[in-house]
Design an enzyme around this catalytic site. Sequence first.
Site, mmCIF file in Angstrom:
data_model
loop_
_atom_site.group_PDB
_atom_site.id
_atom_site.type_symbol
_atom_site.label_atom_id
_atom_site.label_comp_id
_atom_site.label_asym_id
_atom_site.label_seq_id
_atom_site.Cartn_x
_atom_site.Cartn_y
_atom_site.Cartn_z
ATOM 1 N N LYS A 37 0.882 -1.105 -0.406
ATOM 2 C CA LYS A 37 -0.393 0.024 0.055
ATOM 3 C C LYS A 37 0.913 1.198 -0.103
ATOM 4 O O LYS A 37 1.537 1.225 0.698
ATOM 5 C CB LYS A 37 -1.213 -0.001 1.576
ATOM 6 C CG LYS A 37 -1.702 1.506 1.357
ATOM 7 C CD LYS A 37 -2.138 1.227 2.676
ATOM 8 C CE LYS A 37 -2.095 2.386 3.331
ATOM 9 N NZ LYS A 37 -2.950 2.671 3.856
ATOM 10 N N ASP A 64 -3.540 4.658 -1.616
ATOM 11 C CA ASP A 64 -4.872 4.572 -0.602
ATOM 12 C C ASP A 64 -4.336 6.087 -1.238
ATOM 13 O O ASP A 64 -3.690 6.847 0.347
ATOM 14 C CB ASP A 64 -4.571 4.161 0.710
ATOM 15 C CG ASP A 64 -5.770 4.039 1.339
ATOM 16 O OD1 ASP A 64 -6.530 4.446 0.700
ATOM 17 O OD2 ASP A 64 -4.824 4.212 2.733
ATOM 18 N N LYS A 66 -7.656 8.169 -0.970
ATOM 19 C CA LYS A 66 -9.250 8.435 -0.652
ATOM 20 C C LYS A 66 -8.806 9.673 -1.325
ATOM 21 O O LYS A 66 -9.443 10.431 -0.533
ATOM 22 C CB LYS A 66 -9.031 8.543 0.804
ATOM 23 C CG LYS A 66 -8.689 7.791 1.591
ATOM 24 C CD LYS A 66 -8.720 7.430 3.504
ATOM 25 C CE LYS A 66 -7.964 6.791 4.104
ATOM 26 N NZ LYS A 66 -7.137 6.174 3.698
ATOM 27 N N ASP A 69 -12.853 14.747 -4.936
ATOM 28 C CA ASP A 69 -13.271 16.109 -5.828
ATOM 29 C C ASP A 69 -13.785 15.784 -6.330
ATOM 30 O O ASP A 69 -15.173 14.910 -6.231
ATOM 31 C CB ASP A 69 -11.428 16.553 -6.152
ATOM 32 C CG ASP A 69 -11.194 17.678 -6.627
ATOM 33 O OD1 ASP A 69 -12.422 18.693 -6.432
ATOM 34 O OD2 ASP A 69 -10.327 17.776 -5.933
ATOM 35 N N THR A 128 -12.410 6.511 10.205
ATOM 36 C CA THR A 128 -13.140 5.659 11.640
ATOM 37 C C THR A 128 -11.886 7.087 13.026
ATOM 38 O O THR A 128 -12.476 6.552 13.894
ATOM 39 C CB THR A 128 -11.168 4.402 11.612
ATOM 40 O OG1 THR A 128 -10.252 4.781 11.353
ATOM 41 C CG2 THR A 128 -12.599 3.228 11.225
ATOM 42 N N ARG A 219 2.676 -1.579 10.660
ATOM 43 C CA ARG A 219 3.752 -1.679 11.822
ATOM 44 C C ARG A 219 3.827 -2.913 12.829
ATOM 45 O O ARG A 219 4.990 -3.321 12.712
ATOM 46 C CB ARG A 219 3.833 -0.543 13.337
ATOM 47 C CG ARG A 219 3.475 0.708 12.756
ATOM 48 C CD ARG A 219 2.622 1.676 13.912
ATOM 49 N NE ARG A 219 1.461 1.995 13.417
ATOM 50 C CZ ARG A 219 0.303 2.402 13.616
ATOM 51 N NH1 ARG A 219 1.040 4.036 15.205
ATOM 52 N NH2 ARG A 219 -0.888 2.222 13.641
HETATM 53 O O1 C5P Z 1 0.265 0.136 11.301
HETATM 54 P P1 C5P Z 1 -0.724 -0.237 11.090
HETATM 55 O O2 C5P Z 1 -1.143 -1.498 10.692
HETATM 56 O O3 C5P Z 1 -1.761 0.565 12.720
HETATM 57 O O4 C5P Z 1 -1.176 0.759 9.605
HETATM 58 C C1 C5P Z 1 -2.386 0.635 8.886
HETATM 59 C C2 C5P Z 1 -2.589 1.093 7.898
HETATM 60 O O5 C5P Z 1 -4.181 1.159 7.780
HETATM 61 C C3 C5P Z 1 -2.380 2.452 8.115
HETATM 62 O O6 C5P Z 1 -1.885 2.628 6.637
HETATM 63 C C4 C5P Z 1 -3.176 3.281 8.069
HETATM 64 O O7 C5P Z 1 -3.250 4.200 7.441
HETATM 65 C C5 C5P Z 1 -3.997 2.764 7.382
HETATM 66 N N1 C5P Z 1 -5.576 2.677 8.060
HETATM 67 C C6 C5P Z 1 -6.443 2.463 9.456
HETATM 68 N N2 C5P Z 1 -7.557 2.567 9.767
HETATM 69 C C7 C5P Z 1 -7.956 3.564 8.751
HETATM 70 C C8 C5P Z 1 -8.097 3.563 7.535
HETATM 71 C C9 C5P Z 1 -6.927 2.877 7.092
HETATM 72 O O8 C5P Z 1 -5.458 1.955 10.049
HETATM 73 N N3 C5P Z 1 -9.769 3.289 9.972
#
Ligand code: C5P
Length: 240
Positions: A37, A64, A66, A69, A128, A219
Amino acid sequence: MKAKDNLVEKIIVALDVAEREKALSLVDELPEVRWFKIGLELFTSCGPSLIEEIKDKGHQIFLDLKLHDIPNTVAGAIRAAVRHGVSMLTLHIFGGREMMLKAREVAQEESQRKGLTSPKLIGVTILTSLNDEDLELLGLKEKIAPQILRLSHLARECGLDGCVCSPQEISLLRQEHGPEWLLITPGVRPAWAASNDQKRILSPAEALNLGASFLVIGRPIIGQPSPRQAFLKLIEELKS
Ligand code: C5P
């Protein structure tokens, strides 16, 4: 879990870093990963050439950004994303019906023109990070859950392929939209990983069992001393 063989296909590793070198070294460290991503931070830092570089190493790109526009502007961005060979991308359902219809139309047109497969278009319902109170401040009185359902139906009517959803929404959306609709779920954590700032988490196996199509994981993989070992451990755990 239904299909154990294609588990690698269901994991999207979020390259949440700002430097090109760091992103490319993660890609090289993770040869087994099928999907990466690229989000706003990396894209804004490094530009679209990185998409092609990662794709040329044999991976699929989930862009991603998002998009949100007027229809004409989103259409232009989608044409460009198709030309860069993106396989899946996100746009805000709040961009409206006309924007989504146009997005679908140009994604198909441009892909055909280039002899490529059209990218999957994934709608973003409600971020979220927003709660019912935030929505009320924006003049949206309806509670989050019914809004998500309504927005997902609108997105499907406009020809989008799926939506992003939190682990809490998987069951409801899967029940509502049947097996083909794509559900892309972040906020999942293997038992051995820190929850970080994700609050309502499920394990990857739970999320897939509930019906998520893809899991977005950042992460717990890229933040580990060995990202590759973390990824392989995750896949092994899912298999068992
Ligand atoms: O590090 P982690 O596993 O939390 O990363 C989750 C990924 O999903 C990040 O790129 C974050 O921006 C994205 N994301 C999220 N929650 C959302 C929408 C997108 O964690 N509601």
